[in-house]
Every structure is written in C-alpha cells, then in structure tokens.
Design a protein around this motif. Structure first.
Motif, mmCIF file in Angstrom:
data_model
loop_
_atom_site.group_PDB
_atom_site.id
_atom_site.type_symbol
_atom_site.label_atom_id
_atom_site.label_comp_id
_atom_site.label_asym_id
_atom_site.label_seq_id
_atom_site.Cartn_x
_atom_site.Cartn_y
_atom_site.Cartn_z
ATOM 1 N N SER A 150 0.814 -1.218 0.000
ATOM 2 C CA SER A 150 0.000 0.000 0.000
ATOM 3 C C SER A 150 0.848 1.268 0.000
ATOM 4 O O SER A 150 0.334 2.356 -0.208
ATOM 5 N N GLY A 151 2.146 1.119 0.263
ATOM 6 C CA GLY A 151 3.000 2.297 0.387
ATOM 7 C C GLY A 151 2.972 2.878 1.783
ATOM 8 O O GLY A 151 3.546 3.938 2.028
ATOM 9 N N THR A 152 2.313 2.171 2.708
ATOM 10 C CA THR A 152 2.240 2.603 4.104
ATOM 11 C C THR A 152 2.417 1.395 5.012
ATOM 12 O O THR A 152 2.270 0.243 4.585
ATOM 13 N N LEU A 153 2.734 1.678 6.264
ATOM 14 C CA LEU A 153 2.819 0.638 7.285
ATOM 15 C C LEU A 153 1.748 0.873 8.338
ATOM 16 O O LEU A 153 1.568 1.997 8.803
ATOM 17 N N THR A 154 1.047 -0.180 8.702
ATOM 18 C CA THR A 154 0.121 -0.121 9.826
ATOM 19 C C THR A 154 0.951 -0.187 11.111
ATOM 20 O O THR A 154 2.169 -0.420 11.068
ATOM 21 N N GLY A 155 0.310 -0.035 12.242
ATOM 22 C CA GLY A 155 1.019 -0.137 13.516
ATOM 23 C C GLY A 155 1.687 -1.484 13.688
ATOM 24 O O GLY A 155 2.826 -1.582 14.145
ATOM 25 N N PHE A 156 0.998 -2.554 13.313
ATOM 26 C CA PHE A 156 1.560 -3.896 13.401
ATOM 27 C C PHE A 156 2.763 -4.045 12.477
ATOM 28 O O PHE A 156 3.802 -4.590 12.866
ATOM 29 N N GLU A 157 2.626 -3.555 11.242
ATOM 30 C CA GLU A 157 3.737 -3.624 10.289
ATOM 31 C C GLU A 157 4.913 -2.772 10.768
ATOM 32 O O GLU A 157 6.080 -3.154 10.604
ATOM 33 N N LEU A 158 4.603 -1.616 11.383
ATOM 34 C CA LEU A 158 5.660 -0.758 11.904
ATOM 35 C C LEU A 158 6.456 -1.485 12.987
ATOM 36 O O LEU A 158 7.679 -1.441 12.996
ATOM 37 N N ARG A 159 5.750 -2.138 13.906
ATOM 38 C CA ARG A 159 6.432 -2.894 14.957
ATOM 39 C C ARG A 159 7.407 -3.902 14.350
ATOM 40 O O ARG A 159 8.564 -3.977 14.725
ATOM 41 N N ASN A 160 6.918 -4.671 13.380
ATOM 42 C CA ASN A 160 7.766 -5.683 12.746
ATOM 43 C C ASN A 160 8.935 -5.057 11.994
ATOM 44 O O ASN A 160 10.050 -5.575 12.030
ATOM 45 N N ALA A 161 8.679 -3.949 11.320
ATOM 46 C CA ALA A 161 9.743 -3.282 10.567
ATOM 47 C C ALA A 161 10.818 -2.754 11.507
ATOM 48 O O ALA A 161 12.020 -2.932 11.257
ATOM 49 N N LEU A 162 10.405 -2.110 12.590
ATOM 50 C CA LEU A 162 11.389 -1.566 13.532
ATOM 51 C C LEU A 162 12.149 -2.681 14.237
ATOM 52 O O LEU A 162 13.350 -2.543 14.501
ATOM 53 N N THR A 163 11.478 -3.782 14.514
ATOM 54 C CA THR A 163 12.170 -4.932 15.100
ATOM 55 C C THR A 163 13.223 -5.452 14.124
ATOM 56 O O THR A 163 14.356 -5.745 14.518
ATOM 57 N N SER A 164 12.869 -5.533 12.849
ATOM 58 C CA SER A 164 13.837 -5.954 11.821
ATOM 59 C C SER A 164 15.020 -5.006 11.730
ATOM 60 O O SER A 164 16.132 -5.417 11.419
ATOM 61 N N ALA A 165 14.768 -3.732 11.994
ATOM 62 C CA ALA A 165 15.834 -2.729 11.945
ATOM 63 C C ALA A 165 16.684 -2.744 13.221
ATOM 64 O O ALA A 165 17.664 -2.015 13.319
ATOM 65 N N GLY A 166 16.284 -3.564 14.198
ATOM 66 C CA GLY A 166 17.070 -3.687 15.421
ATOM 67 C C GLY A 166 16.560 -2.873 16.593
ATOM 68 O O GLY A 166 17.233 -2.742 17.606
ATOM 69 N N TYR A 167 15.340 -2.320 16.464
ATOM 70 C CA TYR A 167 14.764 -1.502 17.527
ATOM 71 C C TYR A 167 13.652 -2.283 18.217
ATOM 72 O O TYR A 167 12.607 -2.530 17.622
ATOM 73 N N SER A 168 13.873 -2.644 19.469
ATOM 74 C CA SER A 168 12.865 -3.344 20.247
ATOM 75 C C SER A 168 12.195 -2.324 21.157
ATOM 76 O O SER A 168 12.793 -1.854 22.123
ATOM 77 N N LEU A 169 10.954 -1.964 20.822
ATOM 78 C CA LEU A 169 10.267 -0.885 21.526
ATOM 79 C C LEU A 169 8.982 -1.388 22.160
ATOM 80 O O LEU A 169 8.310 -2.260 21.607
ATOM 81 N N ASN A 170 8.619 -0.790 23.283
ATOM 82 C CA ASN A 170 7.378 -1.192 23.944
ATOM 83 C C ASN A 170 6.167 -0.558 23.260
ATOM 84 O O ASN A 170 6.303 0.320 22.394
ATOM 85 N N ASN A 171 4.983 -1.005 23.646
ATOM 86 C CA ASN A 171 3.743 -0.526 23.017
ATOM 87 C C ASN A 171 3.552 0.979 23.172
ATOM 88 O O ASN A 171 3.061 1.641 22.257
#
Length: 122
Positions: free
Chosen positions: A40-61
């Motif tokens: 879609s050219g955008t990330l949902t909140g769930f997709e954002l979590r997964n993307a940031l985790t892939s980038a090495g950022y483990s963040l809380n809700n």
C-alpha cells in the motif's frame, strides 16, 4: 538526516558520512518494502512494529503508539518518508543514549545543556 552522521556537528557530511547515510536509507527502504505486505505504500502499527524490530529496535507498546501519533497519517499508517524520518530519529536517540550510558546500563544522565544541545540538533 544530516544530524544522524554529522559527528563534528558542522551541518555538512563528508563523503564517508554520506555513504553511511545512503547505506542506512537503502537498508530502511528494504525493511519498509519487506513489511509493507499489502504494498500500500504505508505501514500499519503492526507492520511498523515488525519493521522496527527488523531494523534492530525493540520498543514497547507505549513508544510505538507515540511513534504512530508523531509519524502516522490520519489513517494511522506511516508512509515511506515518515518511516525514514522515524528510523533516523530512533537511530540518533539510541546512539546518543549509548554514548552517555554505562555499558549494559538501562539509564543515562544528561545535564540540561547537553540534553538541549543534542535534542535540538537531531
């Protein structure tokens, strides 16, 4: 983005600094595309979590919600340009923390001048 790699704080990037910035952007673009599952050219909140985790950022809700409010659009999705800005900001903040914190520490101490200088520049 310049602030991310501008170690001497000149407001400019030399060639090596620029190369590192370009590599980071290419890496984040790959992560964005990988996690934009419906293309879609955008990330949902769930997709954002997964993307940031892939980038090495483990963040809380709580932090993820803040990022969605800061960088998301009216539909609660993050577009590519905003994802890049989000990733840059996280990278700068985490690197700053690691510079100041003791090894393996979960806390850092800043004086007011250092905090203002570092948060204003990035």
């Amino acid at each position: 983005m310049i602030a991310m790699l501008d170690v001497d704080r000149t407001g400019k990037l030399n060639f090596e600094e620029f190369k590192r910035l370009w590599e980071s952007i290419r890496h984040w673009k790959s992560i964005f595309k990988q996690h934009d599952v419906n293309e879609s050219g955008t990330l949902t909140g769930f997709e954002l979590r997964n993307a940031l985790t892939s980038a090495g950022y483990s963040l809380n809700n709580h932090i993820l919600n803040i990022l969605m409010h800061r960088y998301g659009n009216k539909s609660n999705e993050i577009e590519f340009d905003d994802f890049i800005m989000c990733a840059v900001k996280l990278k700068i903040m985490i690197e700053l923390f690691k510079q100041v914190a003791s090894p393996d520490a979960d806390a850092a101490t800043f004086n007011l001048s250092d905090w203002i200088e570092n948060t204003l520049y990035c």
